[in-house]
Design a protein around this motif. Structure first.
Motif, PDB file in Angstrom:
ATOM      1  N   CYS A   1      32.100  15.275  57.719  1.00  0.00           N
ATOM      2  CA  CYS A   1      32.690  14.321  56.812  1.00  0.00           C
ATOM      3  C   CYS A   1      31.612  13.999  55.842  1.00  0.00           C
ATOM      4  CB  CYS A   1      33.116  13.059  57.527  1.00  0.00           C
ATOM      5  SG  CYS A   1      34.692  13.219  58.363  1.00  0.00           S
ATOM      6  N   THR A   2      31.964  13.610  54.689  1.00  0.00           N
ATOM      7  CA  THR A   2      30.940  13.363  53.713  1.00  0.00           C
ATOM      8  C   THR A   2      30.014  12.365  54.294  1.00  0.00           C
ATOM      9  OG1 THR A   2      32.355  13.715  51.848  1.00  0.00           O
ATOM     10  CG2 THR A   2      30.473  12.404  51.495  1.00  0.00           C
ATOM     11  N   SER A   3      30.405  11.166  54.330  1.00  0.00           N
ATOM     12  CA  SER A   3      29.497  10.213  54.876  1.00  0.00           C
ATOM     13  C   SER A   3      29.900   9.941  56.297  1.00  0.00           C
ATOM     14  CB  SER A   3      29.544   8.950  54.049  1.00  0.00           C
ATOM     15  OG  SER A   3      28.999   9.195  52.798  1.00  0.00           O
ATOM     16  N   VAL A   4      30.869  10.649  56.734  1.00  0.00           N
ATOM     17  CA  VAL A   4      31.308  10.459  58.099  1.00  0.00           C
ATOM     18  C   VAL A   4      31.840  11.743  58.620  1.00  0.00           C
ATOM     19  CG1 VAL A   4      33.611   9.898  57.394  1.00  0.00           C
ATOM     20  CG2 VAL A   4      32.794   9.145  59.577  1.00  0.00           C
ATOM     21  N   SER A   5      31.567  12.782  57.933  1.00  0.00           N
ATOM     22  CA  SER A   5      32.038  14.090  58.321  1.00  0.00           C
ATOM     23  C   SER A   5      31.331  15.068  57.433  1.00  0.00           C
ATOM     24  CB  SER A   5      33.535  14.136  58.146  1.00  0.00           C
ATOM     25  OG  SER A   5      34.120  14.980  59.045  1.00  0.00           O
TER      26      SER A   5
ATOM     27  N   VAL B   1      30.262  17.310  54.301  1.00  0.00           N
ATOM     28  CA  VAL B   1      30.210  17.342  52.848  1.00  0.00           C
ATOM     29  C   VAL B   1      28.858  16.921  52.431  1.00  0.00           C
ATOM     30  CG1 VAL B   1      30.847  16.180  50.778  1.00  0.00           C
ATOM     31  CG2 VAL B   1      32.588  17.069  52.230  1.00  0.00           C
ATOM     32  N   THR B   2      28.615  15.680  52.201  1.00  0.00           N
ATOM     33  CA  THR B   2      27.273  15.293  51.877  1.00  0.00           C
ATOM     34  C   THR B   2      26.792  14.454  53.016  1.00  0.00           C
ATOM     35  OG1 THR B   2      28.108  13.338  50.914  1.00  0.00           O
ATOM     36  CG2 THR B   2      27.689  15.146  49.430  1.00  0.00           C
ATOM     37  N   PRO B   3      25.562  14.524  53.311  1.00  0.00           N
ATOM     38  CA  PRO B   3      25.054  13.721  54.404  1.00  0.00           C
ATOM     39  C   PRO B   3      24.818  12.280  54.002  1.00  0.00           C
ATOM     40  CG  PRO B   3      23.683  15.637  53.978  1.00  0.00           C
ATOM     41  CD  PRO B   3      24.717  15.583  52.909  1.00  0.00           C
ATOM     42  N   ALA B   4      24.397  11.525  54.949  1.00  0.00           N
ATOM     43  CA  ALA B   4      24.045  10.135  54.752  1.00  0.00           C
ATOM     44  C   ALA B   4      23.294   9.826  56.008  1.00  0.00           C
ATOM     45  CB  ALA B   4      25.294   9.330  54.604  1.00  0.00           C
ATOM     46  N   ALA B   5      23.636   8.978  56.872  1.00  0.00           N
ATOM     47  CA  ALA B   5      22.970   9.022  58.152  1.00  0.00           C
ATOM     48  C   ALA B   5      23.095   7.902  59.113  1.00  0.00           C
ATOM     49  CB  ALA B   5      21.518   9.371  57.980  1.00  0.00           C
ATOM     50  N   PRO B   6      22.965   6.655  58.709  1.00  0.00           N
ATOM     51  CA  PRO B   6      22.963   5.573  59.683  1.00  0.00           C
ATOM     52  C   PRO B   6      24.138   5.584  60.620  1.00  0.00           C
ATOM     53  CG  PRO B   6      23.016   4.779  57.423  1.00  0.00           C
ATOM     54  CD  PRO B   6      22.940   6.247  57.360  1.00  0.00           C
TER      55      PRO B   6
ATOM     56  N   VAL C   1      39.453  17.966  66.024  1.00  0.00           N
ATOM     57  CA  VAL C   1      39.874  17.017  64.990  1.00  0.00           C
ATOM     58  C   VAL C   1      41.238  17.460  64.453  1.00  0.00           C
ATOM     59  CG1 VAL C   1      39.349  16.013  62.738  1.00  0.00           C
ATOM     60  CG2 VAL C   1      37.491  16.520  64.362  1.00  0.00           C
ATOM     61  N   PRO C   2      42.266  16.610  64.565  1.00  0.00           N
ATOM     62  CA  PRO C   2      43.616  17.021  64.151  1.00  0.00           C
ATOM     63  C   PRO C   2      43.895  16.765  62.671  1.00  0.00           C
ATOM     64  CG  PRO C   2      43.704  14.877  65.189  1.00  0.00           C
ATOM     65  CD  PRO C   2      42.256  15.309  65.240  1.00  0.00           C
ATOM     66  N   HIS C   3      44.841  17.532  62.136  1.00  0.00           N
ATOM     67  CA  HIS C   3      45.374  17.299  60.787  1.00  0.00           C
ATOM     68  C   HIS C   3      44.264  17.140  59.745  1.00  0.00           C
ATOM     69  CE1 HIS C   3      49.030  15.753  63.152  1.00  0.00           C
ATOM     70  NE2 HIS C   3      49.338  16.937  62.653  1.00  0.00           N
ATOM     71  N   ALA C   4      43.410  18.161  59.639  1.00  0.00           N
ATOM     72  CA  ALA C   4      42.245  18.091  58.747  1.00  0.00           C
ATOM     73  C   ALA C   4      42.521  18.771  57.412  1.00  0.00           C
ATOM     74  CB  ALA C   4      41.041  18.737  59.416  1.00  0.00           C
ATOM     75  N   MET C   5      42.175  18.094  56.327  1.00  0.00           N
ATOM     76  CA  MET C   5      42.354  18.620  54.977  1.00  0.00           C
ATOM     77  C   MET C   5      41.044  18.510  54.219  1.00  0.00           C
ATOM     78  SD  MET C   5      46.047  16.796  54.464  1.00  0.00           S
ATOM     79  CE  MET C   5      45.580  15.617  55.753  1.00  0.00           C
ATOM     80  N   ARG C   6      40.538  19.650  53.760  1.00  0.00           N
ATOM     81  CA  ARG C   6      39.245  19.668  53.084  1.00  0.00           C
ATOM     82  C   ARG C   6      39.367  19.139  51.663  1.00  0.00           C
ATOM     83  NH1 ARG C   6      34.232  21.834  53.307  1.00  0.00           N
ATOM     84  NH2 ARG C   6      34.627  22.920  55.266  1.00  0.00           N
ATOM     85  N   LEU C   7      38.421  18.250  51.291  1.00  0.00           N
ATOM     86  CA  LEU C   7      38.380  17.689  49.942  1.00  0.00           C
ATOM     87  C   LEU C   7      37.173  18.164  49.155  1.00  0.00           C
ATOM     88  CD1 LEU C   7      39.440  13.976  50.628  1.00  0.00           C
ATOM     89  CD2 LEU C   7      40.889  15.896  49.916  1.00  0.00           C
ATOM     90  N   THR C   8      36.074  18.501  49.826  1.00  0.00           N
ATOM     91  CA  THR C   8      34.892  19.008  49.125  1.00  0.00           C
ATOM     92  C   THR C   8      34.299  20.170  49.898  1.00  0.00           C
ATOM     93  OG1 THR C   8      33.233  17.644  50.258  1.00  0.00           O
ATOM     94  CG2 THR C   8      34.327  16.662  48.336  1.00  0.00           C
TER      95      THR C   8
ATOM     96  N   PRO D   1      31.479  17.868  40.022  1.00  0.00           N
ATOM     97  CA  PRO D   1      32.638  18.698  39.660  1.00  0.00           C
ATOM     98  C   PRO D   1      32.659  20.073  40.317  1.00  0.00           C
ATOM     99  CG  PRO D   1      31.131  18.440  37.803  1.00  0.00           C
ATOM    100  CD  PRO D   1      30.686  17.477  38.844  1.00  0.00           C
ATOM    101  N   ASP D   2      31.501  20.550  40.816  1.00  0.00           N
ATOM    102  CA  ASP D   2      31.490  21.849  41.489  1.00  0.00           C
ATOM    103  C   ASP D   2      31.487  21.713  43.006  1.00  0.00           C
ATOM    104  OD1 ASP D   2      28.932  20.821  41.726  1.00  0.00           O
ATOM    105  OD2 ASP D   2      27.924  22.740  41.358  1.00  0.00           O
ATOM    106  N   ASN D   3      31.661  20.498  43.506  1.00  0.00           N
ATOM    107  CA  ASN D   3      31.730  20.276  44.949  1.00  0.00           C
ATOM    108  C   ASN D   3      33.193  20.354  45.357  1.00  0.00           C
ATOM    109  OD1 ASN D   3      31.355  19.625  47.600  1.00  0.00           O
ATOM    110  ND2 ASN D   3      30.360  17.664  47.225  1.00  0.00           N
ATOM    111  N   GLY D   4      33.619  21.532  45.801  1.00  0.00           N
ATOM    112  CA  GLY D   4      35.043  21.746  45.984  1.00  0.00           C
ATOM    113  C   GLY D   4      35.696  21.933  44.629  1.00  0.00           C
TER     114      GLY D   4
END
Length: 412
Positions: free
Chosen positions: A28-32, A34-39, A317-324, A390-393
């Motif tokens: 997830c991006t910040s929870v999956s 895509v892009t990291p984060a961390a805490p 993980v059910p019903h997953a749709m990629r956004l990036t 704009p080029d992320n996905g």
């Protein structure tokens, strides 16, 4: 169907479990992914999955694989439930024939399933471990392309029906230095006509989009006239093909990260307002317009693939749709506490809708999954993160028309 934030809707699903995305493992991006984060937050992942349960050869994202290479899927300590392999070659797609062995441990292609040259393969696997828990894996690899040739792998799929936000995207297997010649040899047209322009994101990616979203019912044609077109020093194209896709109804979904809701608007009418949980502190979800690029009924999300180390590894993980491309998903969530949806953001960047383990069609996540098309737009507002690149996905809608046209090699 109209769903609100009522207690009934929030209680649609609880404990209990799609193909992965552009990639292989999700996050997830910040929870999956895509892009990291961390805490860390109140987010609690289910650590049951057997991370190495499913083994695929050739490895994920392998390139220049010989046509006679070994190709198999193995589950030494469990059983295969489903193996789907899709071959994309010269603009066409077909399922690759294969067979699961009687013991359920191995899948191999049949005699008709021999690998082809200059092809891309997507492998989607669902298996169960010895305890009966489901796990999923998605991998891709490409086969050998003669050194003097280049090809373009494109999205969306031929003859598919997509959302109004679909962007035609081509990825080339070799860097293109003669961009003007290649761009000139590719035409994207539509009926009814629309103003369409190209934009290069580096030497291996070329996208096309209209000035505004496609009109529902539009038929779009992609003509590849690349055969013998020079892409660079001593490298020439090999494709000469036209494919089409159709634009379905309009559906735009707006995620308000501050209000913890997603509003689904179809053809100008609000279909549902659903409670969500987005990226938590330090892991906020990207703002901006994103496009659903892949849908998976079940997938694995592993924090190690997107910079989160061992913080989470969820095999079902059910019903997953990629956004990036970097790993942001909108997906079903069965592990967060029921009160989180609609009240607090707890993920590593993804957008979660309540679901059950295994995935329920009657849950908010199941409803949204069934109601969505690849190519639908999901816009995130009021999040603490920057606007998605704009080029992320398929994020090209975050550029103005003037900026977009400036990326053409033919002078805009």
């Amino acid at each position: 169907m109209t769903l609100g934030l009522s207690r009934a809707v929030r209680a649609l699903a609880v404990p209990a479990a799609a193909l992965a995305c552009l990639v292989v493992l999700g996050g997830c991006t910040s929870v999956s992914p895509v892009t990291p984060a961390a805490p860390r937050t109140a987010f609690t992942d289910d650590a049951r999955p057997a991370a190495g349960l499913i083994r695929v050869v050739p490895g994920d994202r392998a390139e220049d694989v010989p046509a006679d290479a070994r190709f198999e899927v193995r589950v030494p300590h469990g059983t295969l439930e489903r193996v789907d392999v899709t071959e994309t070659q010269d603009g066409g797609q077909r399922p690759l024939a294969g067979r699961i062995t009687p013991d359920g441990h191995t899948w191999r292609p049949t005699a008709q399933g021999r690998l082809g040259l200059a092809a891309r393969y997507a492998v989607d696997v669902v298996a169960r471990d010895v305890s009966g828990h489901r796990a999923a894996r998605h991998t891709t690899f490409t086969t050998y392309v003669p050194e003097h040739r280049f090809i373009g792998y494109f999205t969306p799929e031929p003859n598919s029906t997509v959302g109004t936000g679909m962007i035609v995207s081509l990825g080339f297997n070799r860097p293109i230095t003669d961009r003007a010649a290649v761009e000139r040899a590719i035409r994207v047209t539509s009926d009814p006509p629309a103003e369409i322009a190209a934009h290069w994101f580096g030497p291996t990616r070329l996208d096309f989009r209209p000035r505004t979203y496609w009109k529902p019912g539009t038929v779009v044609s992609l003509a590849l006239r690349l055969r013998d077109v020079r892409g660079g020093e001593g490298v020439y194209g090999s494709q000469d093909k036209t494919v089409t896709f159709t634009v379905g109804r309009s559906q735009i979904s707006t995620v308000d990260a501050a209000r913890h809701t997603i509003e689904v608007v179809r053809d100008g009418r609000t279909m549902a307002t659903l409670p969500i949980t987005a990226g938590g502190p330090g892991n906020a979800t990207y703002n901006g317009r994103m496009v659903i690029s892949e849908k998976f009924d079940v997938t694995r999300m592993n924090g190690g693939t997107v910079g989160f180390g061992g913080e989470y590894d969820i095999s079902d993980v059910p019903h997953a749709m990629r956004l990036t491309a970097s790993g942001t998903f909108l997906h079903g969530n069965y592990w967060a506490r029921p009160g989180a949806f609609g009240t607090v953001n707890t993920s590593h960047g993804c957008i979660g809708l309540r679901d059950t383990q295994g995935g329920s069609a009657s849950s908010p996540a199941g409803w949204f999954y069934d109601a969505s098309l690849v190519g639908d737009v999901v816009e995130v507002v009021h999040s603490g993160e920057r606007t998605v690149a704009p080029d992320n996905g398929l994020g090209g809608w975050n550029m103005s028309w003037e900026e977009w046209r400036a990326g053409s090699a033919l002078g805009g």
